[in-house]
Scaffold this active site. Structure first.
Site, PDB file in Angstrom:
ATOM      1  N   ALA A 144      44.601  36.671  38.718  1.00 49.79           N
ATOM      2  CA  ALA A 144      43.278  36.738  38.092  1.00 49.79           C
ATOM      3  C   ALA A 144      43.405  36.010  36.763  1.00 49.79           C
ATOM      4  CB  ALA A 144      42.865  38.194  37.873  1.00 49.79           C
ATOM      5  N   SER A 145      42.661  34.937  36.601  1.00 54.38           N
ATOM      6  CA  SER A 145      42.778  34.113  35.400  1.00 54.38           C
ATOM      7  C   SER A 145      42.282  34.846  34.163  1.00 54.38           C
ATOM      8  CB  SER A 145      41.989  32.811  35.573  1.00 54.38           C
ATOM      9  OG  SER A 145      42.463  32.071  36.664  1.00 54.38           O
TER      10      SER A 145
END
Length: 391
Positions: free
Chosen positions: A100-101
């Site tokens: 998850a950025s």
């Protein structure tokens, strides 16, 4: 969408405030941020990047719910898969392969995408599903298709999207080919780093369509956000870069690690030796700086590795990808830098010339560079698309 308890949670509110202050989150995306929390798409066990420790750390929701939620609402990247799923246990694996950025990066890219209600959107790289849910909130039900190449990651995202009630279509497949069944798209976004963009995405966009992706060269892991606009005749797409990022690479475009011994079987001294007045800062400074990005654009088919500094010295290596050419510059306190190079390509000469080219043009930032994609390939340019070169 399903009711998830997150509004008013101090850490979620604080993250939104910080993203707004920093300019990543714009007012038009605030409703999506508020209604679609990242925490709804994260797994029980995750590996957020701890800024203080400078490494990924394991955090379990059942074992430490307070820390889990704090990281979910922090502006840090979170690894959700190691080693293409082969990893077991709680400690980090060898290579992060799904994540998850950072929320700030997510909303910078969404801002560049300029999604409006009713737009048809294709996402390449579903990951956790959070980005697809944000897009669905913005574009509306039935307008978002998200494609994920990893079967296990796709299934987890499918379950998360269903549980949340996000109206996005989940497809397990190779996003490099796009998804013609849902075309044409008004917007296409990739959440994996690319070295070569497929023209299939242009074909599946309408005139004026926007393609946003992290793009870079094999020179380094540093990418930049490219924002391409499809021409009216549909035969090309072109646009400027919008700042540096770093993403996990598209699986089919990963490079295997450089085998140093295949290039330099003996001592460095077997190469031609010279010296240079170029400073260490020019090659070993900010790894996300525009200078290193520009060098990647000007020195094709080359991998640059900057070693750790030890005992007042730092070697910087260059490895050719089309043959066994190599170069090394050794920066040492108090001495002129020594250079060795060998092979058909004079890689240090190329790198030194590229640095001079960048400096002579006023050290342009990422935003002055651009990319053009046609059916025959891709080319980079500085300021003017008409003055381009193949990359």
């Amino acid at each position: 969408m399903a009711d998830h308890v997150h509004q008013g949670r101090p850490s979620h509110t604080g993250l939104g405030r910080a993203l707004m202050t920093g300019g990543a989150l714009t007012p038009d995306w605030l409703p999506a941020f508020t209604e679609v929390p990242r925490s709804a798409f994260l797994p029980e066990l995750m590996w957020p990047f701890d800024m203080g420790a400078a490494r990924s750390v394991p955090v379990s929701r059942s074992g430490d719910p307070e820390s889990w939620l704090a990281y979910a609402d922090a502006d840090v990247p979170i690894v959700t898969q190691w080693d293409d799923g082969r990893h077991t246990g709680t400690e980090p694996g060898q290579m992060s392969t799904s994540s998850a950025s950072m929320p700030s990066v997510v909303f910078r890219m969404l801002r560049a995408l300029d999604v409006r209600g009713g737009h048809r959107v294709l996402e390449i790289g579903t990951g956790t599903g959070w980005n697809a849910a944000l897009l669905a909130h913005r574009a509306g039900a039935g307008n978002v298709v998200t494609v994920e190449v990893d079967g296990a990651v796709a299934e987890r995202a499918r379950r998360a999207l269903h549980a949340f009630g996000a109206p996005a279509r989940m497809v397990h497949g190779d996003g490099f080919r796009g998804f013609p069944e849902g075309a044409p798209y008004d917007r296409i976004i990739a959440t994996c780093g690319l070295r070569s963009l497929p023209f299939a995405w242009v074909r599946q966009s309408g005139p004026g369509g926007v393609i946003v992706a992290p793009w870079g060269t094999h020179y380094s892991n540093a990418d930049a956000i490219t924002r391409l606009v499809v021409a009216e005749d549909g035969r090309s797409a072109s646009g400027a870069f919008a700042g540096p990022v770093e993403f996990m690479k598209l699986r089919s475009q990963r490079l295997p690690p450089v085998e140093h011994r295949a290039y330099v079987p003996d001592k460095v001294a077997v190469g031609e030796e010279t010296t240079t007045a170029v400073t260490e800062e020019a090659f070993a400074g900010d790894r996300f700086g525009a200078g290193r990005f520009a060098l990647g654009l000007r020195v094709p088919a080359c991998v640059n590795l900057v070693a750790e500094r030890r005992d007042g010295a730092r070697p910087v290596w260059f490895y050719g990808l089309t043959d066994r050419s190599w170069a090394c510059v050794m920066f040492r306190d108090g001495d002129a830098a020594r250079v060795w190079q060998s092979g058909p390509r004079r890689l240090w000469d190329e790198a030194e010339a590229a640095l001079a080219w960048w400096e002579e043009r006023g050290r342009p930032g990422h935003e002055r560079f651009g990319l053009t994609l046609t059916e025959t390939g891709q080319s980079a340019w500085l300021d003017d698309p008409a003055d381009s070169w193949e990359v």
